[in-house]
Design a protein around this motif. Structure first.
Motif, mmCIF file in Angstrom:
data_model
loop_
_atom_site.group_PDB
_atom_site.id
_atom_site.type_symbol
_atom_site.label_atom_id
_atom_site.label_comp_id
_atom_site.label_asym_id
_atom_site.label_seq_id
_atom_site.Cartn_x
_atom_site.Cartn_y
_atom_site.Cartn_z
ATOM 1 N N ASN A 186 0.838 -1.190 0.000
ATOM 2 C CA ASN A 186 0.000 0.000 0.000
ATOM 3 C C ASN A 186 0.878 1.247 0.000
ATOM 4 N N VAL A 241 0.614 3.997 -1.610
ATOM 5 C CA VAL A 241 -0.088 5.277 -1.693
ATOM 6 C C VAL A 241 -0.501 5.777 -0.307
ATOM 7 N N HIS A 242 -1.148 4.930 0.483
ATOM 8 C CA HIS A 242 -1.645 5.377 1.780
ATOM 9 C C HIS A 242 -0.837 4.852 2.952
ATOM 10 N N LYS A 251 -1.677 -10.225 -5.118
ATOM 11 C CA LYS A 251 -2.166 -8.926 -5.598
ATOM 12 C C LYS A 251 -2.837 -8.162 -4.450
ATOM 13 N N PRO A 252 -2.378 -6.936 -4.184
ATOM 14 C CA PRO A 252 -2.916 -6.197 -3.039
ATOM 15 C C PRO A 252 -4.183 -5.399 -3.360
ATOM 16 N N VAL A 253 -5.059 -5.342 -2.361
ATOM 17 C CA VAL A 253 -6.241 -4.480 -2.443
ATOM 18 C C VAL A 253 -6.260 -3.663 -1.158
ATOM 19 N N ALA A 254 -6.385 -2.343 -1.284
ATOM 20 C CA ALA A 254 -6.379 -1.475 -0.100
ATOM 21 C C ALA A 254 -7.674 -0.676 -0.009
ATOM 22 N N GLU A 255 -7.920 -0.085 1.191
ATOM 23 C CA GLU A 255 -9.136 0.673 1.505
ATOM 24 C C GLU A 255 -10.275 -0.284 1.831
ATOM 25 N N VAL A 278 -13.326 -0.807 -0.442
ATOM 26 C CA VAL A 278 -12.907 -1.414 -1.709
ATOM 27 C C VAL A 278 -12.634 -2.904 -1.489
ATOM 28 N N TYR A 289 -14.518 -6.143 -3.154
ATOM 29 C CA TYR A 289 -13.697 -7.130 -3.862
ATOM 30 C C TYR A 289 -13.982 -8.548 -3.338
#
Lengths: 220, 252
Positions: free
Chosen positions: B79, B81-82, B93-97, B100, B104
């Motif tokens: 992550n 960005v944040h 594969k990363p998923v953030a927030e 979101v 997903y």
């Protein structure tokens, strides 16, 4: 089959209302845009259908009200699925939603800080805003659109805010084209689309409107 | 380097033609690698844990040392960005927030759907989820992090915000008679309001002013998979008391 009644509560300079208008146009959905006078009195329909926020846009579809621009665009995508604004795979959609969230959290507020600030704060706000644009430039990469080859969800959410860039540039004394040429190119590409161009307010008029807001806030 | 290893394992299973079809599918599901990078000292990783648990998805949990502001290289890599938790890493594969991530999860594992099918109902669910994230989260944190008059104002505002939030209830839960998207996303409030109230000595939600919300707190915390994931209250109180002192000291 009875016709769909689609009303959009709108305000000419609102980038958030423009998101909904672009999405509806991309889907070929006919709608009635009703102008709200946000500096004057809000209409009864607005107050009734968005009692919590009392803001535009509000999409009223066959009498049912949907609030919050990003949620409205998702609703438009769910209701009229073609042409699709989101990629088909879950990971691609998650990526799009992540950048949509970034645009929502950072872009408009970041720009607003520039014209709402005084003295040294303006320079700080400008630098922060350019950082935000650079992050977005990174997300865009070599792609034509945030959506890849096709104009999509993130493009729709971000492009209306660019109508305010001229105002930010004037108050911040910088040019987006010099700092983030890829973003500039992306803006020009999006403006070629009828759905975007038809509702996009004149940047000079937005600048005048910002001047009005500054007066109201006692900044000039 | 775990993510690379999992890709190799996945590749081996896909390429193994000798395995009968359903066996291959089972092997594929068994090697679905799900990692949750979170922080048990804070509320938001619970959102993702509940979503995964409701769907019966197995995952590996990695806790970040955030009370010491010690972010792992893995978090910073996944992550950038944040640089925040929670982050879900699915087959590398990363998923953030959190919102979101939950959408997903809902789209990837179809059992126990969290969002309804109807577009209008989905819009309503997303509205309240966003309200919880934008308004309730800020309100609760403001009461936690302030003192004196600022805290009085924050408390007044928090009560109004939560009173409004109550309107989103569709029966026993925000999802109706069973838990849905909003319950999963906002459920941390049911546990954490009590923690904040105890640390600050302030009453935010009570049965008289918010009877339905109070009931929802009870109903939500009674759900088995919710209860299982709750971190022990005494640890939370202890660590967050110190955290609050640091915040208040930093702002004065």
């Amino acid at each position: 089959m009875s016709k769909d009644e689609v009303i959009l509560l709108d305000f000419w300079v609102s980038p958030f209302a423009l998101r909904a208008k672009i999405a509806l146009a991309e889907k070929g959905v006919e709608f009635e845009a009703r102008q709200e006078d946000l500096l004057g009195e809000k209409s009864e329909l607005l107050l009734k259908s968005n009692p919590i926020y009392k803001k535009v846009p509000v999409l009223v579809h066959n009498g049912k009200a949907v609030n919050e621009s990003t949620i409205i665009v998702s609703y438009i995508e769910d209701t009229w699925p073609t042409p699709s604004l989101l990629p088909p795979c879950a990971y691609g959609r998650a990526t799009a939603r992540f950048w949509a969230d970034y645009v929502d959290k950072k872009l408009f507020d970041g720009g607003s800080k520039i014209w709402r600030s005084k003295g040294e704060e303006v320079e700080v706000a400008k630098k922060e805003f350019i950082e935000i644009l650079k992050v977005l430039e990174g997300a865009l990469g070599e792609k034509e659109y945030f959506g890849g080859d096709s104009f999509g969800f993130v493009d729709i959410l971000a492009i209306p805010i660019t109508a305010w860039f001229y105002a930010y540039e004037q108050y911040g004394n910088f040019k987006v084209e010099d700092e983030c040429p890829k973003i500039s190119a992306w803006i020009k590409k999006c403006l070629e689309r009828e759905s975007v161009a038809s509702g996009y307010p004149e940047p000079t008029k937005v600048y005048e409107f910002v001047g009005l807001l500054r007066k109201m806030l006692g900044l000039e | 380097m775990r993510p690379h290893q999992s890709f190799e394992r996945l590749a081996i299973n896909i390429g193994d033609e000798r395995l009968p079809k359903n066996n291959k599918r089972d092997r594929l599901m068994a090697t679905d690698e799900v990692i949750l990078i979170g922080f048990r000292g804070g509320p938001f990783s619970l959102i993702v844990e509940w979503a995964l648990k409701l769907k019966g998805v197995e995952y590996e949990y990695l806790d970040e040392d955030l009370f010491n502001n010690n972010k792992s290289p893995m978090l910073l890599q996944y992550n950038p960005v944040h640089k925040k938790v929670p982050v879900l890493v699915h087959n590398g594969k990363p998923v953030a927030e959190s919102l979101v991530i939950v959408e997903y999860i809902d789209e990837t594992w179809k059992q126990y759907p969290l969002l309804p099918d109807d577009p209008y109902d989905r819009a309503v669910a997303r509205f309240w989820a966003k309200y919880a994230e934008d308004k309730c989260k800020t309100a609760a944190f403001s009461v936690f992090a302030t003192v004196g008059e600022a805290q009085e104002n924050a408390t007044k505002e928090a009560r109004e915000i939560l009173k409004t939030f109550e309107k989103g209830l569709r029966g026993k839960f925000f999802g109706g008679e069973t838990i849905g998207f909003v319950d999963v996303v906002a459920g941390w409030i049911a546990y954490w309001i009590g923690v904040i109230e105890e640390i600050t000595g302030i009453n935010i939600v009570d049965k008289e002013t918010m009877p339905l919300l109070s009931e929802w707190f009870q109903n939500f915390l009674d759900v088995e998979i919710v209860k299982e994931r709750l971190p022990p209250r005494d640890k939370l109180l202890e660590k967050n008391k110190i955290f609050r002192e640091q915040l208040v000291a930093a702002s004065t």
